[in-house]
Design a protein around this motif. Structure first.
Motif: not given
Length: 152
Positions: A10, A13-15, A18, A137, A141
């Motif tokens: 996770a 994937q977040g990185w 971003l 996705d 953000l």
């Protein structure tokens, strides 16, 4: 934790999301600034940061502070300052109280170009965020960025 740990997956994937958002925004702004003002994102950022200096206590930035503000190394910042100085958009001078210090100011021409370019930058940023908000996705953000209230 293992390489297949869901928490690490996770985070990765977040990185990636971003990084993708940043890349899309920077690319869109870069194209707009180049096309309309012959400025890169870094050049615009440098002019913007330096235009916010003032004559009060701590109002002038040293090169390391400028480098940190535009997220470049000191040597890359110096090269960028030199390029903009060669274009007549910046000027350097010795600190009157510490002859070892060198300050950089935006010239009238630089301020004029910055003011012309600001609406282009702002419009391109808004367009990029609006486009990214349509991607499930990236939408969280975008909301996070829009909720930030960071002082200039």
């Amino acid at each position: 934790m293992t390489a297949t740990d869901p928490a690490l997956t996770a985070l990765a994937q977040g990185w990636c999301a971003l990084s993708l958002l940043h890349g899309r925004i920077e690319t869109h702004i870069e194209r707009a600034l180049q096309a309309k003002h012959d400025l890169s994102v870094r050049e615009y950022s440098l002019l913007d940061v330096l235009s916010r200096q003032h004559d009060g206590e701590g109002g002038h930035l040293q090169m390391k502070q400028v480098a940190d503000a535009v997220v470049l190394s000191q040597s890359a910042t110096t090269r960028l300052v030199t390029r903009l100085e060669d274009r007549g958009l910046l000027e350097r001078y010795l600190c009157p109280t510490d002859r070892r210090g060198i300050y950089t100011n935006v010239t009238e021409a630089g301020l004029g170009l910055l003011e012309e370019a600001r609406p282009t930058n702002d419009t391109a940023l808004r367009e990029s965020l609006d486009d990214a908000a349509r991607n499930p996705d990236l939408a969280p953000l975008v909301r996070a960025v829009e909720s930030l209230h960071v002082p200039a």
